[in-house]
Design a protein around this motif. Structure first.
Motif, short mmCIF file in Angstrom:
data_model
loop_
_atom_site.label_atom_id
_atom_site.label_comp_id
_atom_site.label_asym_id
_atom_site.label_seq_id
_atom_site.Cartn_x
_atom_site.Cartn_y
_atom_site.Cartn_z
N ASN A 69 -43.29 24.08 22.22
CA ASN A 69 -43.79 22.65 21.35
C ASN A 69 -44.74 22.04 22.39
OD1 ASN A 69 -43.78 20.43 20.13
ND2 ASN A 69 -41.83 19.92 20.33
N LYS A 70 -46.09 22.22 22.09
CA LYS A 70 -47.13 21.56 22.80
C LYS A 70 -47.56 20.24 22.29
CE LYS A 70 -49.93 25.07 22.86
NZ LYS A 70 -50.81 26.01 23.39
N ILE A 71 -47.08 19.90 20.92
CA ILE A 71 -47.75 18.77 20.21
C ILE A 71 -47.02 17.65 20.25
CG2 ILE A 71 -49.78 20.18 19.18
CD1 ILE A 71 -47.96 20.05 16.69
N SER A 72 -45.66 17.55 20.79
CA SER A 72 -44.96 16.64 20.70
C SER A 72 -45.48 15.07 21.04
CB SER A 72 -43.68 16.41 21.23
OG SER A 72 -43.49 16.54 22.72
N THR A 73 -46.46 15.32 22.11
CA THR A 73 -47.07 14.03 22.48
C THR A 73 -48.62 14.17 22.42
OG1 THR A 73 -47.22 15.03 24.87
CG2 THR A 73 -45.21 13.67 24.51
N GLY A 77 -48.03 20.30 27.99
CA GLY A 77 -46.96 20.47 29.24
C GLY A 77 -46.19 19.22 29.29
N VAL A 78 -46.41 18.21 28.32
CA VAL A 78 -45.74 16.95 28.29
C VAL A 78 -45.10 16.85 26.83
CG1 VAL A 78 -45.61 14.39 28.19
CG2 VAL A 78 -47.20 15.83 29.85
N SER A 79 -43.64 16.57 26.83
CA SER A 79 -43.08 16.59 25.63
C SER A 79 -42.01 15.33 25.63
CB SER A 79 -42.32 17.55 25.19
OG SER A 79 -41.21 17.83 26.19
N ARG A 80 -41.90 14.76 24.58
CA ARG A 80 -41.04 13.61 24.30
C ARG A 80 -39.80 14.19 23.47
NH1 ARG A 80 -39.61 9.72 20.16
NH2 ARG A 80 -39.46 7.68 20.92
N THR A 81 -38.58 13.86 24.31
CA THR A 81 -37.22 14.30 23.70
C THR A 81 -36.38 13.30 23.77
OG1 THR A 81 -36.57 15.16 25.67
CG2 THR A 81 -37.52 16.90 24.09
N ILE A 82 -35.20 13.43 22.83
CA ILE A 82 -33.95 12.43 22.97
C ILE A 82 -32.99 13.35 23.14
CG2 ILE A 82 -32.64 10.90 21.73
CD1 ILE A 82 -35.29 10.03 20.00
N LYS A 83 -32.39 12.98 24.53
CA LYS A 83 -31.17 13.83 24.84
C LYS A 83 -29.97 13.11 24.61
CE LYS A 83 -33.71 16.16 28.22
NZ LYS A 83 -33.88 16.68 29.85
N TYR A 84 -28.99 13.92 24.21
CA TYR A 84 -27.67 13.16 23.72
C TYR A 84 -26.76 13.55 24.99
CZ TYR A 84 -23.32 12.04 21.31
OH TYR A 84 -22.10 11.60 20.93
N ASP A 85 -25.95 12.46 25.18
CA ASP A 85 -24.67 12.52 26.37
C ASP A 85 -23.42 12.48 25.49
OD1 ASP A 85 -23.09 12.51 28.39
OD2 ASP A 85 -24.17 10.96 29.44
N LEU A 93 -33.87 8.40 25.79
CA LEU A 93 -35.52 8.85 25.46
C LEU A 93 -36.09 9.41 26.98
CD1 LEU A 93 -37.69 8.91 23.69
CD2 LEU A 93 -38.51 6.62 24.28
N CYS A 94 -36.52 10.87 26.61
CA CYS A 94 -36.95 11.18 27.84
C CYS A 94 -38.33 11.75 27.58
CB CYS A 94 -36.24 12.36 28.39
SG CYS A 94 -34.39 11.93 28.64
N LYS A 104 -42.22 30.11 39.47
CA LYS A 104 -41.08 29.84 38.69
C LYS A 104 -41.17 28.52 37.75
CE LYS A 104 -37.83 31.65 41.89
NZ LYS A 104 -36.60 31.55 43.01
N PRO A 105 -40.68 28.65 36.33
CA PRO A 105 -41.05 27.08 35.83
C PRO A 105 -40.33 26.54 36.06
CG PRO A 105 -40.05 28.98 34.29
CD PRO A 105 -40.20 29.61 35.99
N ARG A 106 -40.72 24.90 36.03
CA ARG A 106 -40.13 23.79 36.64
C ARG A 106 -40.07 22.73 35.14
NH1 ARG A 106 -36.90 25.39 40.99
NH2 ARG A 106 -38.47 26.28 42.52
N ASN A 107 -39.19 21.90 35.46
CA ASN A 107 -39.77 20.59 34.65
C ASN A 107 -39.41 19.52 35.24
OD1 ASN A 107 -36.79 20.11 33.97
ND2 ASN A 107 -36.74 21.71 32.53
N LYS A 108 -39.82 18.43 35.08
CA LYS A 108 -39.68 16.94 35.68
C LYS A 108 -39.30 15.95 34.54
CE LYS A 108 -40.00 13.45 38.50
NZ LYS A 108 -38.86 13.13 39.39
N THR A 109 -38.34 15.46 34.51
CA THR A 109 -37.79 14.55 33.11
C THR A 109 -37.90 13.03 33.90
OG1 THR A 109 -36.24 16.11 32.54
CG2 THR A 109 -35.97 13.89 31.61
N PHE A 110 -38.71 12.21 32.97
CA PHE A 110 -38.91 10.96 33.16
C PHE A 110 -38.02 10.24 32.17
CE2 PHE A 110 -42.74 12.76 34.68
CZ PHE A 110 -42.71 12.33 35.93
#
Length: 186
Positions: A69-73, A77-85, A93-94, A104-110
């Motif tokens: 999914n390359k086009i959410s933003t 390499g940058v995606s917008r997601t909603i994570k449910y706890d 919102l992240c 190794k693949p990594r990700n940084k969540t804001f």
């Protein structure tokens, strides 16, 4: 030969230049005898290495696999997601940045915050920070610098994508590489 990156002296008869990009090795051996001495063969090795680095600029791997999914933003390499706890029964919102560290693949969540209480300014700040993170990573990859992700540790308090105000000193220098990373506005 530690001062000459990509150049080694495998034997007393010459220098070896090796550059690997995306699993493909480019190498060349510079014999002292053929180049007219040790100093001249080293100079030739350095010239060839520098030419190859210009040709191969930006060819280091940015992704292990092409992201699905390359086009959410609109930014690779940058995606917008909603994570449910489930525990708190809340959605957050992240903005997540995908990158590679040590192969190794990594990700940084804001994480912006609870979807119900996020302001437009908070979301824009997280988005612009995520884009600045990705641009800084790509800049480091394109110029063969080590990428220091610790610059973004206090991202909620510091707006790294904006130039510092006059008279304010901000440390955007990577201690490991000695390289100052320029952050562009998104």
């Amino acid at each position: 030969m530690a001062e000459h990156k990509h150049i080694t002296e495998p034997d007393p008869f010459g220098y070896q230049v090796r550059i690997v990009r995306r699993g493909v090795e480019r190498s060349r051996y510079f014999s002292h005898k053929l180049w007219g001495g040790k100093r001249k063969s080293l100079q030739a090795a350095i010239r060839w290495r520098d030419q190859m680095l210009v040709i191969l600029k930006g060819s280091r791997t940015r992704f292990m696999k092409t992201p699905r999914n390359k086009i959410s933003t609109g930014v690779t390499g940058v995606s917008r997601t909603i994570k449910y706890d489930k525990r708190k029964d809340k959605s957050y919102l992240c903005y997540t940045v995908f990158w590679i560290k040590d192969g190794k693949p990594r990700n940084k969540t804001f994480q912006v915050g609870n979807v119900k209480s996020v302001t437009a300014d908070q979301e824009l700040h997280a988005y612009r920070t995520a884009v600045a993170f990705r641009k800084a990573y790509e800049y480091a990859i394109d110029h063969d610098y080590p990428f220091d992700d610790t610059l973004f540790r206090n991202w909620k308090r510091i707006r790294l994508y904006e130039p510092p105000e006059e008279g304010v000193v901000r440390n955007d220098r990577s201690a490991s590489s000695g390289v100052t990373v320029q952050f562009a506005s998104a």
